[in-house]
Scaffold this active site. Sequence first.
Site, PDB file in Angstrom:
ATOM      1  N   HIS A  64      21.079 -26.343  -5.963  1.00 43.88           N
ATOM      2  CA  HIS A  64      22.046 -25.359  -5.452  1.00 43.88           C
ATOM      3  C   HIS A  64      21.365 -24.377  -4.499  1.00 43.88           C
ATOM      4  O   HIS A  64      20.847 -23.343  -4.918  1.00 43.88           O
ATOM      5  CB  HIS A  64      22.701 -24.598  -6.615  1.00 43.88           C
ATOM      6  N   HIS A  66      21.618 -22.595  -0.289  1.00 37.94           N
ATOM      7  CA  HIS A  66      22.378 -22.408   0.954  1.00 37.94           C
ATOM      8  C   HIS A  66      21.372 -22.374   2.099  1.00 37.94           C
ATOM      9  O   HIS A  66      20.559 -21.450   2.179  1.00 37.94           O
ATOM     10  CB  HIS A  66      23.175 -21.103   0.899  1.00 37.94           C
ATOM     11  N   LEU A  67      21.412 -23.398   2.948  1.00 36.55           N
ATOM     12  CA  LEU A  67      20.467 -23.449   4.077  1.00 36.55           C
ATOM     13  C   LEU A  67      21.068 -22.830   5.344  1.00 36.55           C
ATOM     14  O   LEU A  67      20.365 -22.654   6.331  1.00 36.55           O
ATOM     15  CB  LEU A  67      20.026 -24.902   4.335  1.00 36.55           C
ATOM     16  N   ARG A  68      22.369 -22.523   5.320  1.00 39.52           N
ATOM     17  CA  ARG A  68      23.055 -21.735   6.363  1.00 39.52           C
ATOM     18  C   ARG A  68      23.253 -22.452   7.698  1.00 39.52           C
ATOM     19  O   ARG A  68      23.973 -21.933   8.544  1.00 39.52           O
ATOM     20  CB  ARG A  68      22.334 -20.408   6.621  1.00 39.52           C
ATOM     21  N   ASN A  98      29.167 -24.488   2.570  1.00 37.44           N
ATOM     22  CA  ASN A  98      29.842 -23.345   3.218  1.00 37.44           C
ATOM     23  C   ASN A  98      29.107 -22.903   4.476  1.00 37.44           C
ATOM     24  O   ASN A  98      28.631 -21.785   4.592  1.00 37.44           O
ATOM     25  CB  ASN A  98      30.037 -22.186   2.233  1.00 37.44           C
ATOM     26  N   HIS A 236      26.231 -22.301 -11.328  1.00 37.79           N
ATOM     27  CA  HIS A 236      25.801 -20.957 -11.760  1.00 37.79           C
ATOM     28  C   HIS A 236      26.595 -20.378 -12.948  1.00 37.79           C
ATOM     29  O   HIS A 236      27.230 -19.327 -12.834  1.00 37.79           O
ATOM     30  CB  HIS A 236      25.798 -19.975 -10.595  1.00 37.79           C
ATOM     31  N   ASP A 309      20.500 -20.882  -6.349  1.00 34.34           N
ATOM     32  CA  ASP A 309      21.607 -20.364  -5.522  1.00 34.34           C
ATOM     33  C   ASP A 309      21.018 -19.554  -4.369  1.00 34.34           C
ATOM     34  O   ASP A 309      21.561 -18.506  -3.985  1.00 34.34           O
ATOM     35  CB  ASP A 309      22.596 -19.530  -6.356  1.00 34.34           C
ATOM     36  N   HIS A 313      20.530 -13.653   3.498  1.00 33.96           N
ATOM     37  CA  HIS A 313      21.360 -12.829   4.374  1.00 33.96           C
ATOM     38  C   HIS A 313      20.446 -11.981   5.243  1.00 33.96           C
ATOM     39  O   HIS A 313      19.297 -11.737   4.890  1.00 33.96           O
ATOM     40  CB  HIS A 313      22.263 -11.898   3.551  1.00 33.96           C
ATOM     41  N   GLY A 328      24.567 -12.347  -3.134  1.00 32.11           N
ATOM     42  CA  GLY A 328      23.569 -13.415  -3.135  1.00 32.11           C
ATOM     43  C   GLY A 328      22.186 -12.938  -2.758  1.00 32.11           C
ATOM     44  O   GLY A 328      22.027 -11.928  -2.072  1.00 32.11           O
TER      45      GLY A 328
HETATM   46 ZN   LIG Z   1      28.792 -20.388  -5.826  1.00 30.75          ZN
END
Ligand SMILES: [Zn+2]
Length: 428
Positions: A64, A66-68, A98, A236, A309, A313, A328
């Site tokens: 899990h 986020h590589l953006r 996302n 999560h 996760d 940012h 996050g």
């Molecule tokens: Zn989530």
Amino acid sequence: MALETARHNAVLIRGARIVDPAAGRSESADVAIVDGLIARAAPTSAYVIEADGMILCPGLVDMHVHLREPGHETKETIATGTAAAAAGGFTFVACMPNTTPVLDNPDTLKLVHDRSREADRCGVGPVAAITVNREGRELTDFAALLEAGAVAFSDDGSGVEDDEVMRAAFQRAKTHDALLIQHCEYKSISAGGVMHLGDVSRRIGLPGLDPRSEEAMIERDIALCRETGGRYHVAHISTAKAIHMVREAKAEGLPVTAEVCTHHLVLTDEACGDADPNTKMHPPLRPMGDVDACRAGLLDATIDCIVTDHAPHRAEEKAAGFLAAPPGIVGLETAVGLAARAMIETGLADWPAVIRWFTAGPNRVLGRTPPPIEPGSPADLTIIDTSRRWTVTPGTMSSKGRNTPFIGWELIGRPSCTVRRHQIALCR
Ligand SMILES: [Zn+2]
């Protein structure tokens, strides 16, 4: 952590204790790698990694992150995110959909595959969206996305709220033997909340987020899982009640699994007390009773794996204050040390258990069968210096994100190296 990478045709890892939870193995031995494959012996010209007193294990997995990229490259790129993964000891990550555009079509999945292959820091498996544009209305083309290399399906960042859409998603998952990963949150219940609804939110006067938003969706989904037989994974998980429901579902024999984030194992909602935006996450930090339930859930195998996760940012986004800042934190480079803090330093578990939650656990959920640590197998390994004391410092991070509440924490245990065939990544 700073990362140094190099390619070597012959490598000798000397003195490590090999821990392979999937194979039930724990013993000291030298490991040779020739032409990317584990070999019986290395030539004298081999590049030597001294690993005396360290653990050598199968490559760590974070299912899990986020590589953006595409779309949010000012927060992170596939190159910087996978460098952060390697620096944190991971050889494989599953990245959430996302992005902009959303990972809901084969072309965007191909872009993720191409960029991660170019970067060559860590294996990447894209998680495709359950619904088109993550809007919760129309299902994506599961067959085409699986063909394009999707490792699972999720609308992460949002839960699929509509009952009929989620039922159809379960049926489609069952047809294709695909895994659904749900971000469990009814926004109709959580709306306006920025931290856990409880004593601390009331004391400091921040809007509380009702834990029922998480629990109600898990309850609905377990019922749909029972009805359809589709494979279901709770992203999560964070409350004692949610963990109890998963425990019961597993006891019933349903194909339900769950993951917990490193931060939910070490921080409570008390950490939000001075309204630091780096303590704002979804799901939010919970009271100690929930933290204890997360730890107990790992120990009795209700929870299958630990994830980060990882959610980078920009500094100015987090500077917007607790109410406005996006939720996050970054997590890849602190994951192993924090897991050790939560589970080993507390006396609850040992290193082989922690390694299992980062290897055999997520691999089983994702249906991956990584190569065993034996001659002839491709090298996919992590070396962990379990006695290394280090302080979390923003300046040495490989991620673009610096949004973490753990700056200044002293942790014990840190990956020192990953090996993916010829590719060696040294974490400094
Ligand atoms: Zn989530």
